[in-house]
Write an enzyme that holds these catalytic residues in place. Sequence first.
Site, PDB file in Angstrom:
ATOM      1  N   LYS A  87       0.826  -1.203   0.000  1.00  0.00           N
ATOM      2  CA  LYS A  87       0.000   0.000   0.000  1.00  0.00           C
ATOM      3  C   LYS A  87       0.862   1.254   0.000  1.00  0.00           C
ATOM      4  CE  LYS A  87      -3.792   0.283   0.018  1.00  0.00           C
ATOM      5  NZ  LYS A  87      -4.650   0.382  -1.195  1.00  0.00           N
ATOM      6  N   GLU A 103      -0.353   0.146 -10.135  1.00  0.00           N
ATOM      7  CA  GLU A 103      -1.650   0.205 -10.819  1.00  0.00           C
ATOM      8  C   GLU A 103      -1.598   0.873 -12.192  1.00  0.00           C
ATOM      9  OE1 GLU A 103      -1.501   3.961  -8.237  1.00  0.00           O
ATOM     10  OE2 GLU A 103      -0.933   1.851  -8.028  1.00  0.00           O
TER      11      GLU A 103
END
Length: 368
Positions: free
Chosen positions: A75, A118
């Site tokens: 994260k 991403e």
Amino acid sequence: MKIGIPIEIKNNENRVGMTPAGVFELTKNSHTVYVQANAGFGSGFFDEDYQEAGAVILNSIEEVYASSDMIVKVKEPIEKEYALIKPNQVVFTYFHFASSETLTKAMIKSNAICIAYETVEDADGALPLLVPMSEVAGRMSIQQGAKYLEKPIKGRGVLLGGVPGVPPGKVLVLGAGVVGIQAAKMAAGLGAHVTIMDINMKQLRYVNDVMPNHVVTEFSSEYNIRKRIKESDLIVGGVLIKGAKAPKLITKDMLKDMRPGTVVVDVAVDQGGCFETTKATTHEDPTYMIDDVVHYCVANMPGAVPCTSTVALTNVTLPYIVNLANLGWKKACDMNPLLAKGLNIVKGEIVYEEIAEAFNWNTKVLQN
């Protein structure tokens, strides 16, 4: 190269940036891997596993950041980590910059090289490092949605699969990408009636071909969404625009048209959410109510199933990590334009246009 694997300190994030198998591949290539003590514990990996793979165990997160040329995480860094990131240090993780102006400014200030999982692309435009977590989150959206439909936790009191003599629950899935297809597959497996919407007719044709008859497709428009939400028990938001904020497909005024106890699960929360009423929640406090509608908007859904998620993530990130370590970030990105699309912020400069657009920033102004 020296690669650091810190403990994830986001609320209830139990994944870790790399498995012992990944460490073994890096040390086999003559790289040094520093793993923070107990970093893998939540995913079922122990310090001894990492040591056997060749890692060096360090006691503190400060040591890991200070010792490493590249940080591999799951994260985005949170506020406690901002000051630990060094100029010219490579940070390879999920960033989702478009959802956080604070994080974006902090990474600009750090002068680090921020490569986002991403936005790394395949030749066909797919997002290979996002796919496995989207698969997990899509499947979890139904698992969690089914749970929060229970009456004791303020849901409608509907069993998605129904029983003989009682019709099944109705699930509306917005977006026919990886998240949406996995959500539809899980909901269909439970026996629910599923409607999946998208503006991409090619995707809808694919869904129509591979899904059972109780999964129906419909073109996504505001009119159609407004019609379907009135009868849906569970609504899953799974839309994605690469690197940019998610569009708001369900507005606050639409909530009044939903039945009390309807559950909405926003898997797009990492990119700002596709519901106007979305605000990021945690596994510790996952839901909130607005207009009698249950909102589940956990920003790290796969963190609840780390034994699955960590392995799935390392499976796809490891080739890129080895490439970055062997060649250095600049040469690796020069040689691989698809990896180069993962570059979001480089030494204080935004190099991924959608990030600046998300905040209406001029990148040249930010550099001055």
